[in-house]
Structures are given as C-alpha cells and as structure tokens.
Design an enzyme around this catalytic site. Structure first.
Site, PDB file in Angstrom:
ATOM      1  N   ARG A  77       0.716  -1.247   0.024  1.00 18.63           N
ATOM      2  CA  ARG A  77       0.039  -0.186   0.106  1.00 18.63           C
ATOM      3  C   ARG A  77       0.787   1.201   0.115  1.00 18.63           C
ATOM      4  O   ARG A  77       1.757   1.513   1.081  1.00 18.63           O
ATOM      5  CB  ARG A  77      -0.791  -0.047   1.227  1.00 18.63           C
ATOM      6  CG  ARG A  77      -1.513   1.175   1.553  1.00 18.63           C
ATOM      7  CD  ARG A  77      -2.579   1.146   2.782  1.00 18.63           C
ATOM      8  NE  ARG A  77      -3.246   2.496   2.731  1.00 18.63           N
ATOM      9  CZ  ARG A  77      -3.139   3.382   3.556  1.00 18.63           C
ATOM     10  NH1 ARG A  77      -2.431   3.101   4.633  1.00 18.63           N
ATOM     11  NH2 ARG A  77      -3.818   4.452   3.588  1.00 18.63           N
ATOM     12  N   HIS A 121      -2.348  11.124   0.544  1.00 28.22           N
ATOM     13  CA  HIS A 121      -1.918  11.048   2.000  1.00 28.22           C
ATOM     14  C   HIS A 121      -1.466  12.233   2.156  1.00 28.22           C
ATOM     15  O   HIS A 121      -0.141  12.161   2.411  1.00 28.22           O
ATOM     16  CB  HIS A 121      -1.158   9.892   1.742  1.00 28.22           C
ATOM     17  CG  HIS A 121      -0.600   9.207   3.363  1.00 28.22           C
ATOM     18  ND1 HIS A 121      -1.079   7.890   3.536  1.00 28.22           N
ATOM     19  CD2 HIS A 121      -0.258   9.723   4.308  1.00 28.22           C
ATOM     20  CE1 HIS A 121      -0.530   7.609   4.871  1.00 28.22           C
ATOM     21  NE2 HIS A 121      -0.191   8.896   5.222  1.00 28.22           N
ATOM     22  N   GLU A 166      -7.019   8.714   6.274  1.00 34.03           N
ATOM     23  CA  GLU A 166      -7.139   9.489   7.286  1.00 34.03           C
ATOM     24  C   GLU A 166      -7.539  10.899   7.053  1.00 34.03           C
ATOM     25  O   GLU A 166      -6.789  11.733   7.423  1.00 34.03           O
ATOM     26  CB  GLU A 166      -5.807   9.288   8.360  1.00 34.03           C
ATOM     27  CG  GLU A 166      -5.431   8.067   8.753  1.00 34.03           C
ATOM     28  CD  GLU A 166      -4.164   8.026   9.424  1.00 34.03           C
ATOM     29  OE1 GLU A 166      -3.676   8.881   9.887  1.00 34.03           O
ATOM     30  OE2 GLU A 166      -3.820   6.834   9.878  1.00 34.03           O
ATOM     31  N   ASN A 291      -7.055   2.231  10.185  1.00 35.43           N
ATOM     32  CA  ASN A 291      -5.806   2.192  10.700  1.00 35.43           C
ATOM     33  C   ASN A 291      -5.940   2.373  12.382  1.00 35.43           C
ATOM     34  O   ASN A 291      -6.500   3.165  12.643  1.00 35.43           O
ATOM     35  CB  ASN A 291      -5.195   3.583  10.183  1.00 35.43           C
ATOM     36  CG  ASN A 291      -4.887   3.768   8.725  1.00 35.43           C
ATOM     37  OD1 ASN A 291      -5.071   2.542   8.111  1.00 35.43           O
ATOM     38  ND2 ASN A 291      -4.525   4.756   8.028  1.00 35.43           N
ATOM     39  N   TYR A 293      -3.774   2.269  15.955  1.00 31.68           N
ATOM     40  CA  TYR A 293      -2.674   2.159  16.794  1.00 31.68           C
ATOM     41  C   TYR A 293      -2.893   2.231  18.388  1.00 31.68           C
ATOM     42  O   TYR A 293      -1.927   1.640  19.054  1.00 31.68           O
ATOM     43  CB  TYR A 293      -1.936   3.615  16.398  1.00 31.68           C
ATOM     44  CG  TYR A 293      -1.393   3.743  15.034  1.00 31.68           C
ATOM     45  CD1 TYR A 293      -0.300   2.999  14.581  1.00 31.68           C
ATOM     46  CD2 TYR A 293      -2.255   4.181  13.948  1.00 31.68           C
ATOM     47  CE1 TYR A 293       0.319   2.988  13.272  1.00 31.68           C
ATOM     48  CE2 TYR A 293      -1.582   4.132  12.623  1.00 31.68           C
ATOM     49  CZ  TYR A 293      -0.488   3.575  12.288  1.00 31.68           C
ATOM     50  OH  TYR A 293       0.014   3.573  11.043  1.00 31.68           O
ATOM     51  N   GLU A 351      -3.312   0.130   8.437  1.00 34.30           N
ATOM     52  CA  GLU A 351      -2.176   0.352   9.059  1.00 34.30           C
ATOM     53  C   GLU A 351      -2.295  -0.106  10.565  1.00 34.30           C
ATOM     54  O   GLU A 351      -3.381  -0.075  11.059  1.00 34.30           O
ATOM     55  CB  GLU A 351      -1.938   1.859   9.052  1.00 34.30           C
ATOM     56  CG  GLU A 351      -1.474   2.784   8.046  1.00 34.30           C
ATOM     57  CD  GLU A 351      -1.240   4.135   7.855  1.00 34.30           C
ATOM     58  OE1 GLU A 351      -1.074   4.504   8.936  1.00 34.30           O
ATOM     59  OE2 GLU A 351      -1.555   4.906   7.118  1.00 34.30           O
TER      60      GLU A 351
HETATM   61  O1  IFM Z   1       2.840   7.974   9.676  1.00 35.23           O
HETATM   62  C1  IFM Z   1       1.462   7.834  10.000  1.00 35.23           C
HETATM   63  C2  IFM Z   1       0.666   7.545   8.620  1.00 35.23           C
HETATM   64  O2  IFM Z   1       1.309   8.694   7.797  1.00 35.23           O
HETATM   65  C3  IFM Z   1      -0.687   7.717   8.825  1.00 35.23           C
HETATM   66  N1  IFM Z   1      -1.075   6.798  10.021  1.00 35.23           N
HETATM   67  C4  IFM Z   1      -0.171   6.935  11.262  1.00 35.23           C
HETATM   68  C5  IFM Z   1       1.151   6.792  10.935  1.00 35.23           C
HETATM   69  C6  IFM Z   1       2.045   6.766  12.328  1.00 35.23           C
HETATM   70  O3  IFM Z   1       1.826   8.002  12.852  1.00 35.23           O
END
Ligand code: IFM
Length: 451
Positions: A77, A121, A166, A291, A293, A351
């Site tokens: 990706r 992006h 995002e 995504n 985290y 992500e």
């Molecule tokens: O690096 C970023 C990415 O560009 C978008 N999502 C989160 C990642 C980590 O912060």
C-alpha cells in the site's frame, strides 16, 4: 487449543506513503506539495527534518520491492504524490511523474506483490493550496481530475484504491491543531475542509465507478474512546470525542448521516449540509480501510476544546515511543464496532504498527522485541475479530521502512526494516522476520489460542 490460522486469501501487506519515503520531491518536473513547504518552515519539524531525501525510495524503489518479495509480502500500500504527477495540481500532467508510478506498479506486479494505491495521503500540491486548498469547494473538482488521471494510468494493474488516507488527521492536524501542513488553526475553515474532503472522496468514488474495474474505498484512523470513569459526564465526553474522531467521516459515508453531536460542537463554525450533499457522500464503497494504533481514555473537561473531553492516561500501561498506549483489545473492539454499526462491510487493517527506539548494532539484525510483541498481540486481536464474524480481508503493517514521521521527523521509527538514513542502508529488523513467518504460515507462527 487451535492455531491462529487466517483465511487462505487473506491479504498480507505493508504500507508507506509518498512524502514519508520517496524523497526527491521536486525531481523531474514535480511541483512542491504543502508538506514540502511546511517541512521547510523553521521550527515545524523536530530536528529541522524534511522529506527532501527521506528513504530515497524514488530512486531505490526496485531494491525496496526486492526486499518485500524476499520477506514474502503479498501486497504493498503506497500513496501517489499528486504534485509529482500534476505539478500545478490540475492541467498538464508531468510524464516523468506518471512514469515513476507506472514503473513502480510494473515492478510490483512482476514480483507478485499486489499494488494498492492511496490517492491522497496529506500532500496537496502547493499550487492548489495557493488557490484556497481544501477550504475551496473547487477542490472537489481538482481531486476528481487527479483521480481520473490516475485511474486511467494504473487501474489495469491496481485492484485496490483508496481515495483518502485518514481525512480526520488532514482536517484536525492541518486545520484545527496546526501541527501538520498547511498549519492552520481555524475552526470555521476546518469545518469547510471536513465537508470538502467528504465530497471529494465521493467524487473520487463516482469517477471510479465510471471507469474503474476493481475496488475503491476510504481509509480512516479509528481510536476507541473509553470514559475515564463511569460517571455520566465522562461517558458523555467520551461519546462526544467518538463522534468527533470516529464518526465524523464514517457516518456520512456509510450511513448518510452527520453525527448529531457535531453541529453543537462546531457551533457558529458549523457548515450546513444539504440533503443532496449527504446523498452524494453516502454512496457505496467496496471496503473500509482501518488504521489502528492506540486507544484513548477521556474525561469531561469544559475547558478542553470543542468536544470538552480531555485525555487521561491510565497509569502503568505499556506505551510506544510516540507515547501511545499499547492496547490490542481495542483493535478487536474497533473492528467489531465497525461491523455492528455499519452492517459488516469488507474491511482491511490498512495500518497497524508502533514506533520504538530501535538501535542499529555494528553488524547483525535490529532486535526489536517490543515491536514483535506489538504486532503479535494485534494480529491475534485481528484473528479474534474474524472469528467473531468481522469481514476482515487483510492486514498492512505500518510501516515497511523507518520514514519521515511528520512533525516528529526521522526520530520516530515505525519500520519493520531499519533505515540508516546517512547511508540509506536497509537492515531487516526481527519484526520483519517475524512478520515473514506469520505470512509464510498464514498465521500459525502466532501460536495457538486457549480454546
Ligand atoms: O506515519 C503515519 C501515517 O502517515 C498515517 N497513519 C499513522 C502513521 C503513524 O503516525
């Protein structure tokens, strides 16, 4: 006991983005993007870093593809730099820029790696920013022209497109907090941008329906929000922030609704939506990219921004180098939430990953056990989500390479491959070997659950 086996056609990938890895932002006729401008403003990026060289991927992409092939990665990706292919944002394309992405995609296909492209992006052409950027409703047409150009160039080989990565971050960091390009803090402008991003996404999907042969979707960052206490006030605060972060972009696209909390939150800055605009945004997508985290725990605080919600970090919880709480159950819950709220759409984890303070030894591999543990626990959570009925089709680790982590510059390393920036040497980390094992065994390398 049963092994964590993933479905046979599960897509195992790695993700990057253009400005974060390519370097050479002005090479061969490319125009500057807002990130090129922003990163060169004094004091915006840690250590004065910028993306002029980054991972030099623009010149080393064949080596990076070989690296992915050797690790057994099945899908890649990446994002397209709009100002590389359209230096002015609209009008005359830059053939050298188009050629770069054609060669990249050809090389991926030749190595049996599925290319997956994200159109936006965060790197708007500076020429378009000079014409008002995303706050200008014309941006919807600019984006459509760019999307059509790229579909025409690459759809014969790209089976999975994302319009935006995002959009919440582009809106919040770029126009509310000002930590990202274009670095503004204007609540009214932010409201316009939020709406125009959604309308541009919809226009990009509609353009795809006219010419595309494969699939198009939207990628969002989702963060489960938990109340700090069970009090009604904290629960309401968590709910407001959930509307602001998680539902602001998904509800219009997947339900055709604006979360009722938003107009109150934006107050005078709110921009109204016509029924027609809502209908336009509410059109089918082929998948949602998620995504994931971290989670956030929040309490009520009248002084804390429009959502009146403040982060409360629970004590003694493991955290990454970006100070994000490591909370794998949140991934399963997020996937289940999307499935339940939006009618179980096909989803990908587009992500997932973590920054840690990796050390490059004089020789040998980079030992990044915390990242191995992070990936393992989140992949197990993904497996649990599939077992509970979520239509999860693939997983992309963030990121293939250590790269330019926006306002943190090169200080935060998210790669499963270490990049020694002065020499541009790539060194495979233990996490890359672990991920390669997971892919090779379709998940069995994760071990077994206790059922
Ligand atoms: O690096 C970023 C990415 O560009 C978008 N999502 C989160 C990642 C980590 O912060």
């Amino acid at each position: 006991m049963s092994t964590y086996l993933f479905p046979p056609n599960f897509l195992w990938g790695a993700a990057t983005s253009a400005y974060q890895i390519e370097g050479s932002p002005l090479a061969d006729g490319a125009g500057p993007s807002i990130w090129h401008t922003f990163a060169h403003l004094p004091g915006k990026i840690a250590n004065g870093d910028h993306g002029d060289i980054a991972c030099d991927h623009y010149r080393r992409f064949l080596d990076d593809i070989a690296l992915m092939r050797d690790l057994g990665i099945r899908a890649y990706r990446f994002s397209i730099s709009w100002s590389r292919v359209l230096p002015q944002g609209t009008g005359k394309p830059n053939s050298a820029g188009l050629d770069f992405y054609n060669r990249l995609v050809d090389a991926l296909v030749a190595n049996n790696i599925d290319p997956s492209a994200t159109l936006y992006h965060w790197d708007l052409p500076q020429a378009l920013e000079d014409r008002g950027g995303w706050a200008n409703p014309e941006s919807i047409h600019w984006f459509t022209e760019y999307a059509q150009l790229m579909y025409g160039q690459l759809d014969d080989r790209i089976k999975m497109w994302a319009t935006f990565n995002e959009p919440w971050v582009a809106f919040n960091e770029g126009y509310v907090e000002g930590r990202h390009a274009p670095g503004r803090r204007d609540w009214k402008e932010a409201a316009m941008v939020s709406k125009n991003l959604l309308l541009a996404h919809a226009a990009g999907v509609a353009a795809y329906r006219a010419v595309g042969k494969h699939r198009v979707g939207l990628v969002v960052n989702l963060v489960p929000i938990y109340p700090a206490t069970e009090s009604a006030a904290d629960r309401a605060a968590a709910n407001r922030f959930d509307a602001y972060l998680n539902r602001q972009f998904l509800d219009p696209v997947l339900l055709g609704e604006i979360p009722s909390e938003l107009p109150e939150m934006f107050a005078d800055a709110w921009t109204t939506w016509s029924a027609d605009e809502l209908r336009t945004v509410h059109q089918p997508v082929d998948f949602i990219g998620i995504n994931y985290y971290l989670r956030l725990v929040m309490c009520d605080d009248a002084a804390a921004g429009p959502a009146r919600a403040r982060i409360v970090n629970p004590p003694n919880r493991p955290r990454t180098a970006t100070d994000w709480e490591i909370y794998p159950p949140g991934l399963r819950e997020t996937l289940q939430w999307v499935s339940e709220r939006y009618g179980n759409p096909p989803v990908y984890i587009t992500e997932n990953g973590a920054a840690f303070d990796d050390v490059l030894p004089p020789n040998g591999s980079v030992n990044d056990t915390p990242r191995v543990e992070y990936l393992k626990s989140h992949l197990i959570a993904a497996h649990e989500a599939i077992a509970s009925g979520v239509d999860l089709r693939g997983y992309f680790v963030w990121s293939l390479l250590d790269n330019f982590e926006w306002q943190s510059g090169y200080a935060k390393r998210f790669g499963i491959v270490y990049v020694d920036f002065p020499s541009q040497r790539r060194v495979v980390k233990d996490s890359a070997r672990f991920y390669a094992d997971v892919i090779r065994t379709a998940g069995a390398a994760l071990g077994s659950n206790r059922d």
